[in-house]
Design an enzyme around this catalytic site. Sequence first.
Site, mmCIF file in Angstrom:
data_model
loop_
_atom_site.group_PDB
_atom_site.id
_atom_site.type_symbol
_atom_site.label_atom_id
_atom_site.label_comp_id
_atom_site.label_asym_id
_atom_site.label_seq_id
_atom_site.Cartn_x
_atom_site.Cartn_y
_atom_site.Cartn_z
ATOM 1 N N LYS A 17 0.818 -1.213 0.000
ATOM 2 C CA LYS A 17 0.000 0.000 0.000
ATOM 3 C C LYS A 17 0.859 1.274 0.000
ATOM 4 C CE LYS A 17 -2.448 0.519 3.730
ATOM 5 N NZ LYS A 17 -2.160 1.715 4.551
ATOM 6 N N ARG A 93 -9.959 4.017 9.278
ATOM 7 C CA ARG A 93 -9.814 2.652 9.779
ATOM 8 C C ARG A 93 -11.116 2.160 10.374
ATOM 9 N NH1 ARG A 93 -3.790 1.599 11.195
ATOM 10 N NH2 ARG A 93 -4.561 -0.518 11.092
ATOM 11 N N ARG A 130 10.734 -8.384 5.609
ATOM 12 C CA ARG A 130 10.764 -6.929 5.686
ATOM 13 C C ARG A 130 11.789 -6.427 6.703
ATOM 14 N NH1 ARG A 130 5.582 -3.371 7.330
ATOM 15 N NH2 ARG A 130 5.738 -4.605 9.242
ATOM 16 N N ARG A 162 11.584 -5.698 12.475
ATOM 17 C CA ARG A 162 10.751 -5.321 13.620
ATOM 18 C C ARG A 162 10.482 -6.536 14.499
ATOM 19 N NH1 ARG A 162 5.709 -1.838 11.647
ATOM 20 N NH2 ARG A 162 4.831 -3.401 13.021
ATOM 21 N N ARG A 173 -2.073 -9.677 13.507
ATOM 22 C CA ARG A 173 -2.360 -8.351 12.953
ATOM 23 C C ARG A 173 -3.268 -8.432 11.730
ATOM 24 N NH1 ARG A 173 3.183 -7.241 13.602
ATOM 25 N NH2 ARG A 173 3.528 -6.956 11.383
#
Length: 225
Positions: A17, A93, A130, A162, A173
């Site tokens: 995105k 959201r 990532r 992360r 998530r």
Amino acid sequence: MIPGVRLVVLGKQGAGKGTQCVRLSHHYVVPHVSTGDMLRGEVKSKTPFGVRAQSMMDQGELLPDDLVMEMVGGRLAERDARGRGFVLDGCPRTTAQAKGLEEIVHPFGLDLVINLEIDTSLVMKRLASRRVCVDCGANYSTAAPPMVNWTCDVCGGEVVQREDDTEEAIERRLDLYEAETAPLIAWYSERDLLVPVNGTGSPDAVTRRVVGAIDTRRQIPRSLS
Ligand SMILES: [Zn+2]
């Protein structure tokens, strides 16, 4: 001249995105309005808003809708966004935020809401590879690392994986995202604003699909765009 656009982009984490929003903002010459970037900026420069937001996030709370909409509303009221439009990333959201946005963009409304769709298994793969700059949030991956030693190309910060990019946390998530966005998808479908776009493939291919969807919807002859 390419006309501007008033666009919301939805998509789960790892759907590309952020990348697509940057490309679309260049293509349509409109600002990329990212709530994540804005929030990071406010926190970093310790504005009253940033301090408030930080303390809420430290306590594990989600930012209340009115606070988010205040930030977004302020940005969309600026001249560039009022003039040509925007690519909105990270908001809404919730349907409460969608309602707030409707008021903010009145009377022009939105042109389109793009929903970037991608398989969960593919997302898992992307997210697990990532790597992120701890200072500016720039994204890298094991396949496309920074040029030197996991040092950010943009700001020189440290690029790391992360802690919450474990498979379990990612799955949690993604489930949360599905639950959270389902009402939004319904809300925008009812208003005939939602267009699903296949988010699989190269960034170029995905951008072409999104631009095609927008142009088709606006019924602008391709020769003019
Ligand atoms: Zn950086």
